[in-house]
Scaffold this motif. Sequence first.
Motif, PDB file in Angstrom:
ATOM      1  N   ASN A  41      31.307 -54.723  78.634  1.00  0.00           N
ATOM      2  CA  ASN A  41      30.324 -54.371  77.608  1.00  0.00           C
ATOM      3  C   ASN A  41      29.938 -55.549  76.722  1.00  0.00           C
ATOM      4  O   ASN A  41      29.189 -55.389  75.767  1.00  0.00           O
ATOM      5  N   THR A 113      39.648 -48.901  77.018  1.00  0.00           N
ATOM      6  CA  THR A 113      38.373 -49.274  76.428  1.00  0.00           C
ATOM      7  C   THR A 113      37.592 -50.085  77.447  1.00  0.00           C
ATOM      8  O   THR A 113      38.086 -51.102  77.930  1.00  0.00           O
ATOM      9  N   ALA A 114      36.391 -49.633  77.767  1.00  0.00           N
ATOM     10  CA  ALA A 114      35.555 -50.337  78.744  1.00  0.00           C
ATOM     11  C   ALA A 114      36.318 -50.564  80.041  1.00  0.00           C
ATOM     12  O   ALA A 114      36.335 -51.654  80.605  1.00  0.00           O
ATOM     13  N   PRO A 135      34.620 -47.078  70.029  1.00  0.00           N
ATOM     14  CA  PRO A 135      33.308 -47.314  70.643  1.00  0.00           C
ATOM     15  C   PRO A 135      32.272 -46.274  70.233  1.00  0.00           C
ATOM     16  O   PRO A 135      32.589 -45.099  70.014  1.00  0.00           O
ATOM     17  N   LYS A 136      31.033 -46.726  70.131  1.00  0.00           N
ATOM     18  CA  LYS A 136      29.856 -45.916  69.828  1.00  0.00           C
ATOM     19  C   LYS A 136      29.811 -45.407  68.387  1.00  0.00           C
ATOM     20  O   LYS A 136      28.803 -44.854  67.961  1.00  0.00           O
ATOM     21  N   TYR A 182      31.092 -51.001  66.214  1.00  0.00           N
ATOM     22  CA  TYR A 182      32.150 -51.382  67.150  1.00  0.00           C
ATOM     23  C   TYR A 182      31.748 -52.617  67.948  1.00  0.00           C
ATOM     24  O   TYR A 182      30.586 -52.790  68.306  1.00  0.00           O
ATOM     25  N   SER A 183      32.713 -53.462  68.240  1.00  0.00           N
ATOM     26  CA  SER A 183      32.518 -54.599  69.136  1.00  0.00           C
ATOM     27  C   SER A 183      33.501 -54.480  70.298  1.00  0.00           C
ATOM     28  O   SER A 183      34.694 -54.240  70.091  1.00  0.00           O
ATOM     29  N   TYR A 184      32.991 -54.648  71.510  1.00  0.00           N
ATOM     30  CA  TYR A 184      33.857 -54.619  72.690  1.00  0.00           C
ATOM     31  C   TYR A 184      34.538 -55.955  72.936  1.00  0.00           C
ATOM     32  O   TYR A 184      35.330 -56.079  73.864  1.00  0.00           O
ATOM     33  N   ASN A 199      36.476 -54.334  66.703  1.00  0.00           N
ATOM     34  CA  ASN A 199      37.220 -53.320  67.443  1.00  0.00           C
ATOM     35  C   ASN A 199      38.470 -52.929  66.654  1.00  0.00           C
ATOM     36  O   ASN A 199      38.690 -53.390  65.538  1.00  0.00           O
TER      37      ASN A 199
END
Length: 241
Positions: A41, A113-114, A135-136, A182-184, A199
Amino acid sequence: MKKLIGVSVLSASLVLSATPISYANTNDLPYVNEILELQPNVTEKELIKDVKSISKNTGDTKEAILEQLFNELKQDEAQGLSEKKLQGRGGSGGTVSVGTGVKGQIYYTASQTAYLNHGHVGMYYNAETVVESVPKVGVRKKNFKERLVDKGNAQVKSVNTTTAKRNAAADWAYSRVGKDDYSYNFATNRKTDHYGKKNCAKLVWSAYKLKADLDLDKDKGSGVYPRDVRDAKDTTLVRKI
């Protein structure tokens, strides 16, 4: 993990090179595709921008930085697979409540996550409310009854500092609710600004770094991962779930 020489936390005021980034040439750089596969992501543009910023700030080559990011991601991936195999569970689902806690305590649960089992960490704002980044949504608050964790793979820990500093860290994390998306990106989150996208690991790490001068990162690498926070030397196990 091997640390880069002279690495420090980047601030939002860090000035990037005036020369435009030529993303068409990134195929010449090692590990770019491999890193993006491990962080699906995160865009190539985001990755290269961070790498150029780190290189400018530290003097380390882009190649060396990318190699370190890749090695840390692979080590985290291996640890996640090992823990899932040993404990027999894992993934993003939870089956039991995290339970009540004390302000400033942190919790960890196996989580995906991802597509990668990085794990997940959050912090207690008070006995019944946790703060976390997901996330989101970004940074949010949640009642402990609604925060389900993976039984057998979850734990609550206390941070070894004063009550005042634990409270201050929790207050700071709570102040980010509804403000930070959020940051992946786990690979370089130690070097991004404390404010803005983050995150789960970055939220807890920033709170204690800013308000207690504690570095809750076990290996002090380029990225702070949930298990880095969980296993930091300044934490003490309260209970397993």
